[in-house]
Each structure stands twice: as structure tokens, then as C-alpha cells.
Write an enzyme that holds these catalytic residues in place. Structure first.
Site, PDB file in Angstrom:
ATOM      1  N   ASP A  54       1.186   7.692   4.184  1.00  9.58           N
ATOM      2  CA  ASP A  54       1.318   6.284   3.796  1.00  9.58           C
ATOM      3  C   ASP A  54       2.469   6.161   2.800  1.00  9.58           C
ATOM      4  OD1 ASP A  54       0.287   4.004   1.624  1.00  9.58           O
ATOM      5  OD2 ASP A  54      -0.023   3.490   3.723  1.00  9.58           O
ATOM      6  N   LEU A  55       3.307   5.131   2.997  1.00  8.76           N
ATOM      7  CA  LEU A  55       4.405   4.888   2.063  1.00  8.76           C
ATOM      8  C   LEU A  55       3.844   4.322   0.758  1.00  8.76           C
ATOM      9  CD1 LEU A  55       5.937   5.047   4.817  1.00  8.76           C
ATOM     10  CD2 LEU A  55       7.601   3.490   3.821  1.00  8.76           C
ATOM     11  N   ASP A  70       2.648   0.641   7.345  1.00  7.76           N
ATOM     12  CA  ASP A  70       3.436   1.724   6.751  1.00  7.76           C
ATOM     13  C   ASP A  70       2.704   3.055   6.812  1.00  7.76           C
ATOM     14  OD1 ASP A  70       2.606   1.285   3.219  1.00  7.76           O
ATOM     15  OD2 ASP A  70       1.448   0.859   5.029  1.00  7.76           O
TER      16      ASP A  70
END
Length: 504
Positions: free
Chosen positions: A381-382, A424
Site C-alpha cells: 500500500d502506498l 493504491d
């Protein structure tokens, strides 16, 4: 009997001349002259049509038929060799194999299982590894032999090392299979510091490729074969010619051999003379392996049909139609493949989508159960992606997603799968134990430590990621595996982000 346009014009003008002359005179001399004129006209028209058709046939073969066939054979051979080349490349980058060699090659059963699994998984004829330190030739049943510079069967190994090539193809008898002629795909194995460890690769039965060329020869009535960079025949429908004929030394074709061996994007088309026959020849380079596809035809094969110009025109029209149908079929097939690709990839990042992820998970799940192999999932995950969108805009956010995908794709092996899970979040399926997957995930996280290469409106966009790692266990589904990885990911976020957490 059918006539060409020139013959029809000749008949019309001749009929008019007959009417006129018979009206003017009944002289037998005039009739004889008229017959001679008609006969000469037909002879001239026939000869003109024959030479015109013969030249048209030569031009058509050189400009269309042979090049199209060269491209067709080139495409099919690339398809046949793509899997063994890709698998050999993966073997040369496999950390298990590197570590096994660096640990002293102690567990023979491990290398047997490794090579045996690859052989059975992809249906190869042979899989092997030759160690530079022990000189052992390992194959799927253990140790075949120790290589030696004095053994003629081992010359390939020393030639390959001296060539400094990363990849090479070699046609030789397989000593592990009673001397069956085999095409070996050889790759250099080096450690993480670039030190040479040995040669790995797979073997494909030569008769598989020879049968393909034999089918095409029967289908198109052309001689088709493959030569290496030295001009030596490596694959031919006639197995007795393999490694026996060099086109640089063969009568006739040697006059154009140097031009045929030029590496060009498009086929090269030439004519050469052998004894009293002319041969039309086309060459297409296969740059991945340094070989060339050669397609040739004796021009005299078409001369008989050229004498019947109208029939030949109809035949060529039908042949061109068939070629157009084949080309249309290939274009349609390519379009269908593109549509399948669009259905399996994320339109923004070109990573696999959820549908493809679910499909590949089923295959890997079966393989894990069947071969008792490890399977891990990395959920990425960003960090603070919302703030990127808020501060820099959604266009910058899309750019970040593309760059993150590109960076992650470089960090995994060709056999691993990278998919966009949504927003994301990304998922990576990797055939490796948990610790190895965690190590790879850690490398991915730290690959974003350096200054960002994402620039928007002249400003660098800071990017970091967090990851959670889960290992597949009996009874797990894709959903449950992602849930485990997601819990680990939440721990990474709680610990301050930009880190990796392993699930319980």
C-alpha cells in the site's frame, strides 16, 4: 481454351483483317500470308505473356511470398522457443540455485528436485546445471558426469564461457537420453557480485523444430532451415544435413551468404544461381538467438505454370487470397489476444487486474499442493497516497501509481505476478517461503528510500510504501490470504509506515 487480353485483341483485329482481305481478293497467297500473320501474332503474344508472367512470378515471390513466409516461420519459431528461453533466463536469476552453489553443492537431492520439477512442469526434454567449481554436470536424475576440456562432448561448455555471451543455443546429442539430438538453451549463472558460477539451461528435442519445418515445407513447397551466425545449418527437415552444411561454403548460395546473414528488421530477398538453375531465397534474422530463418525456392518450379499465363494468374490470385486470409486471420488473432490482454490487465498501470490475479492464484494454489512448493503473498500500500492526490492532483497520483508499478515489476522475477488490487494497493504472488518473500518485500520498500524519480510541475513527489506478507497454508483461499496480509500491512502502518510486517 482461354485467352489473355492481348490474345483477344489480336483475334478481333485478325477477324477484321480476314473480312477485309477476303472481300478484296480470293488469292491463295493472301490467305497464306494471313495465316502466317495470325500464327506469328499468337506466337508473339504467347511468348510475351510467358516472359511477362515469369517475371511477374519472380517479382511476386521475392517481394511477397517468400518474405511473408519468412515472417510466418520466424513468428512460429519465436513462439516455440520463447518458453524455454524465458525459463532458462529465470534459472540464471534464481536465488535458490545461486545459494545452493555458494553453499558448496552439498545436497544433491535439492538440485535433482529443482531440475526435475522444471522438466516436468514445462515438459522440457532436459534440464541441467554445470558447475564451474566442481565441474559436475547436474541433471534431473543427479550427476551425469564431470566435464573435461578433453571430452569432445564438453567443448560447447568451454566455447560458451570464452564467448562471454549471456545466452547461447547449441545443437548436440543429449548424453542423458541415449544421444538424442537436442537444442540446448544455455545461460550463464553468476552470483550477486557477477562472479561466474556455471551454466544452466534446458533442452528441447531437435525433431520438434524439424517437424515444424517439415510441415511448412510440405505446405508451401519451399526449402526452409535455420543457420547459426557462422552459416552452419542447425535445424532442417532433413536431419542428416544438420551441422554438415555451411552456406558460406555451399555451391551457389555462398555467393549471397554474406548478405543473407546481415541482421535486418525485415527479410532480405536475393537470387543465386546453382549449375543451370536459379534460386530465390529470403532470410530473416532471429536476434534473440543469433540465428537466421532461410526460405528458398527453385525458380524453375514455377516456369511450367508460367507457360499457362492465364491459369497462373488465377493461381496467383488464389494464392494471394489465401495469404490475405492468413494475414487477416493473424490480425484477428492478434486483436483477440490484445482484447484478452486488456481483459487481464489494469488499464492505468498495465499490472494484472483482479480477474487475472484470481486466475493465476488458482494455478499457483494447485502447483503448491501438487509439488508441495511454497507460495507467499505480498500486499503493498502506498503511504499517504491521499495527500499526494490532494497536494499534487490526481494526474500526479496516476503518475505515481505507474512509477510504483514499474519499480515493483523490476524487483520481481518473470514467474512472479504483480497485480493492482485496487486504488493504491498492489498484490504480489511469489513462489517462495515466507522469509524469502519478506526479504524481497523489504527490498521493494527500500527501493523507494532514494530521492523520488516522480516529478510533477518541476517538483519531486515523495513516495514510500508499506507491506504485509502472508504465506499460503492448506485451506487458504485468495480472500483469506489477502486478509492475513492486510492485517500485517495494518501493523506496518501502525509502526510508522515504510516497513514490512509478516503475518502470524
Amino acid at each position: 481454351m482461354k485467352f489473355s487480353k492481348s490474345n483477344i485483341k489480336c483475334i478481333i483485329s485478325t477477324n477484321m483483317l480476314i473480312s477485309f482481305l477476303m472481300t478484296m481478293t480470293k488469292s491463295r497467297i493472301s490467305i497464306k500470308i494471313l495465316i502466317m500473320v495470325i500464327t506469328s501474332s499468337f506466337l508473339f503474344s504467347s511468348l510475351f505473356s510467358y516472359f511477362q508472367a515469369k517475371q511477374s512470378l519472380r517479382d511476386e515471390i521475392l517481394s511477397s511470398s517468400l518474405p511473408l513466409l519468412s515472417e510466418n516461420i520466424y513468428s512460429e519459431l519465436r513462439h516455440e522457443l520463447s518458453v524455454p528461453i524465458n525459463v532458462s533466463s529465470s534459472m540464471a536469476r534464481d536465488s535458490f540455485l545461486m545459494n545452493w552453489v555458494l553453499d558448496g553443492e552439498n545436497e544433491i537431492e535439492d538440485i535433482k528436485l529443482y531440475l526435475g520439477n522444471l522438466k516436468s512442469r514445462y515438459g522440457f526434454f532436459s534440464t541441467f546445471f554445470v558447475s564451474s567449481s566442481s565441474r559436475n554436470y547436474y541433471y534431473y536424475d543427479g550427476i551425469l558426469k564431470q566435464i573435461s576440456p578433453y571430452d569432445s562432448h564438453d567443448i560447447w561448455y568451454y566455447d560458451f564461457i570464452n564467448s562471454q555471451k549471456e545466452l547461447d543455443l547449441d545443437v548436440d546429442t543429449d548424453q542423458a537420453s541415449n544421444g538424442v539430438l537436442t537444442v540446448f538453451i544455455n545461460y550463464r549463472l553468476e552470483d550477486f557480485s557477477g562472479n561466474f558460477l556455471g551454466v544452466v539451461g534446458v533442452g528441447v528435442r531437435l525433431d520438434q523444430l524439424s517437424d515444424l519445418l517439415k510441415q511448412k515445407k510440405t505446405q508451401y513447397d519451399r526449402d526452409i532451415y535455420l543457420v547459426d551466425e557462422e552459416g552452419i545449418i542447425q535445424v532442417h527437415s532433413d536431419l542428416s544435413l544438420i551441422e554438415k552444411i555451411n552456406i558460406f561454403k555451399e555451391e551457389g548460395i555462398s555467393s549471397v551468404a554474406e548478405q543473407l546473414m546481415e541482421t535486418e528488421e525485415f527479410p532480405i530477398d536475393l537470387i543465386y544461381k546453382k549449375k543451370n538453375d536459379h534460386f530465390l531465397v529470403s532470410s530473416k534474422s532471429i536476434p534473440e538467438i543469433g540465428w537466421h530463418v532461410i526460405v528458398e525456392q527453385n525458380e524453375e518450379r514455377g516456369s511450367f505454370f508460367a507457360k499457362r499465363s492465364l491459369f497462373i494468374n488465377l493461381l496467383l490470385t488464389a494464392a494471394i487470397t489465401v495469404l490475405l486470409i492468413i494475414a487477416s486471420y493473424k490480425i484477428l488473432k492478434s486483436f483477440e489476444q490484445q482484447m484478452e490482454l486488456l481483459a487481464s490487465t489494469d488499464s492505468l498501470t498495465n499490472a494484472a487486474n483482479r480477474r487475472e490475479l484470481e486466475k493465476q492464484f488458482k494455478l499457483l494454489e494447485y502447483r503448491s499442493k501438487r509439488f508441495n512448493s511454497d507460495l507467499s503473498l505480498i500486499l503493498i500500500d502506498l503511504d499517504d497516497f491521499k495527500s499526494i492526490n490532494d497536494n499534487y492532483g490526481h494526474i500526479a497520483g496516476d503518475t505515481v501509481l505507474k512509477e510504483v508499478t514499474f519499480t515493483l515489476q523490476k524487483s520481481i522475477r518473470p514467474i512472479d505476478l504483480l497485480a493492482r488490487w485496487g486504488g493504491d494497493e498492489f498484490v504480489i504472488l511469489i513462489e517462495a517461503p515466507r522469509d524469502e518473500a519478506a526479504l524481497k518485500a523489504d527490498r521493494m520498500v527500500h527501493s523507494f528510500d532514494k530521492p523520488s524519480n516522480v516529478v510533477h510541475n518541476g517538483k519531486e513527489v515523495p513516495v514510500s510504501i508499506s507491506a504485509g506478507v502472508a504465506v499460503f497454508k492448506e485451506g487458504d483461499s485468495l480472500k483469506s490470504l489477502i486478509e492475513k496480509a492486510d492485517k500485517a500491512l495494518l501493523h506496518s502502518k501502525a509502526k510508522g509506515k515504510n516497513c514490512v510486517t509478516l503475518s502470524d
